[in-house]
Scaffold this active site. Sequence first.
Site, PDB file in Angstrom:
ATOM      1  N   TYR A  22       0.854  -1.187   0.000  1.00  0.00           N
ATOM      2  CA  TYR A  22       0.000   0.000   0.000  1.00  0.00           C
ATOM      3  C   TYR A  22       0.883   1.228   0.000  1.00  0.00           C
ATOM      4  O   TYR A  22       1.848   1.307   0.772  1.00  0.00           O
ATOM      5  CB  TYR A  22      -0.909   0.009   1.235  1.00  0.00           C
ATOM      6  CG  TYR A  22      -1.809   1.221   1.330  1.00  0.00           C
ATOM      7  CD1 TYR A  22      -2.867   1.404   0.439  1.00  0.00           C
ATOM      8  CD2 TYR A  22      -1.612   2.186   2.316  1.00  0.00           C
ATOM      9  CE1 TYR A  22      -3.700   2.511   0.529  1.00  0.00           C
ATOM     10  CE2 TYR A  22      -2.442   3.296   2.424  1.00  0.00           C
ATOM     11  CZ  TYR A  22      -3.488   3.457   1.528  1.00  0.00           C
ATOM     12  OH  TYR A  22      -4.309   4.546   1.632  1.00  0.00           O
ATOM     13  N   ASP A  62       9.377   3.012  -0.284  1.00  0.00           N
ATOM     14  CA  ASP A  62       8.316   3.619   0.503  1.00  0.00           C
ATOM     15  C   ASP A  62       8.554   3.214   1.953  1.00  0.00           C
ATOM     16  O   ASP A  62       8.146   2.142   2.391  1.00  0.00           O
ATOM     17  CB  ASP A  62       6.950   3.149   0.017  1.00  0.00           C
ATOM     18  CG  ASP A  62       5.818   3.785   0.822  1.00  0.00           C
ATOM     19  OD1 ASP A  62       6.116   4.455   1.837  1.00  0.00           O
ATOM     20  OD2 ASP A  62       4.646   3.603   0.446  1.00  0.00           O
ATOM     21  N   LYS A 111       4.406   9.031   8.801  1.00  0.00           N
ATOM     22  CA  LYS A 111       4.212   8.445  10.124  1.00  0.00           C
ATOM     23  C   LYS A 111       5.233   8.978  11.147  1.00  0.00           C
ATOM     24  O   LYS A 111       5.101  10.108  11.573  1.00  0.00           O
ATOM     25  CB  LYS A 111       4.168   6.920  10.008  1.00  0.00           C
ATOM     26  CG  LYS A 111       2.988   6.542   9.090  1.00  0.00           C
ATOM     27  CD  LYS A 111       2.601   5.095   9.010  1.00  0.00           C
ATOM     28  CE  LYS A 111       1.292   5.009   8.224  1.00  0.00           C
ATOM     29  NZ  LYS A 111       1.275   4.077   7.136  1.00  0.00           N
TER      30      LYS A 111
END
Length: 442
Positions: free
Chosen positions: A155, A250, A278
């Site tokens: 994702y 990522d 994050k």
Amino acid sequence: MTATNPISAANARYARSEQAFEQARGLMPGGVSSPVRAFKAVGRSPLFIREGKGCKVTDLDGNVYVDYVGGYGPLILGHAHDAVVEAVSKAASRGMGYGMSTQGEIDLARLVTAALPSVERVRFVNSGTEATMSAIRLARAATGRTKIIKCTGCYHGHSDGLLVEAGSGATTLGTPSSPGIPEAITSQTVLVPYNDLPGMETAFNNFRGQIAGILIEPIAGNMGTVPPAAHYLAGLRALCDKHGALLIFDEVMTGFRVAYGGAQERYGIRPDLTCLGKIVGGGMPCAAYGGRADLMRQISPEGPVYQAGTLSGNPLAMAAGSATLTILRDSKPYPQLEKTAAALEAGMLTAAKKAGVPLVAQRVGSMVTFFLTDKPVTNYQQALRCNTKAYAAFFGVMLDKGVVLPPSQFETWFVSVTHDQSALDQTFSAAEAALAAAAKCS
Ligand SMILES: *Cc1c(COP(=O)(O)O)cnc(C)c1O
């Protein structure tokens, strides 16, 4: 056993969350700001959280939980860490943002570039979605090619070109995984199973001279935790070099999580571009992308590749990020996180054995998923073999016993520096009953 009705008992325990959910559903789609929060995959009503401290969160009904959601990754220092709260409060008292530059951006950029040597220049954005969307725009501009390779089950946020799923066959052009996305866009994304190096090679051969780059979670976290196979990441590096494509890590989840320098430090691989999110924002809306200076120079205003943001580099987010990274850099909590997470893993496996449930623990540092299956999971197709009904039962009992897990089998649990032995003990004692409930679903 008493004769109380477990349904009404449960309702009483969650009455205020239920009421809030009722109101929220009349105001927001599904009552939430992001789909996973609706707890749909586990068939429960969502919790509404009042506050958090350390490794615990408290819901509107006053129930206190040991928390493994961790805000989906940012809260490696636990909820409401004093120094982070103080940094944000101080920043807020000086204003919420100016649309002009601040020292805070320089401070966080220094921390990021020092932590990740491959990130020579960095651009701050507001979400991981923006970071990956912008990184692939840059990769396309820099290579003059249009196709991006992505792995099935990884994702990278919800931008059109990355919200794709595999058609039939192993190495395929993506098809939209949501209505509203044109095929014309997803046809520029090539899908390959995770951990399948020959599949990657096939993709490069099938689309010779058209691949701008590989975008990948160096440790997959969004199908549950799936570590890269030995030599997989090095193989990707070599393939990109051979075909003149860019390797884009990522690290929105793994950055500052599996090591201070992320998965690239842990596995010793240097990507061309890196996406962060994050932890980099310490819990505030903040993300970043960066990498080789010659590539990043092509970003506007230094170069022609346009990318902008009204709230990008927001001073509160910069303050939270800098405070978090400074603590991580100076306190070096990674060995401790490793130890705590290993103890969690061991205790859960013991509980599973007692309950007679097949359970596979997959962990890298403080990222861990317990898959309700009897075989290791190396890609998305294998993840889908897990018993999701059993996970729902497991989740429900854990919740009722004061432990909140990610509300899906295909998510990563996050251990923070504030998870202590008493939190683990509470987790294990809940897990015995919860895994016994899961056993009944096999
Ligand atoms: C969370 C996540 C994203 C998306 O970030 P948002 O801030 O939710 O847009 C992208 N990539 C990975 C690997 C993630 O874990």
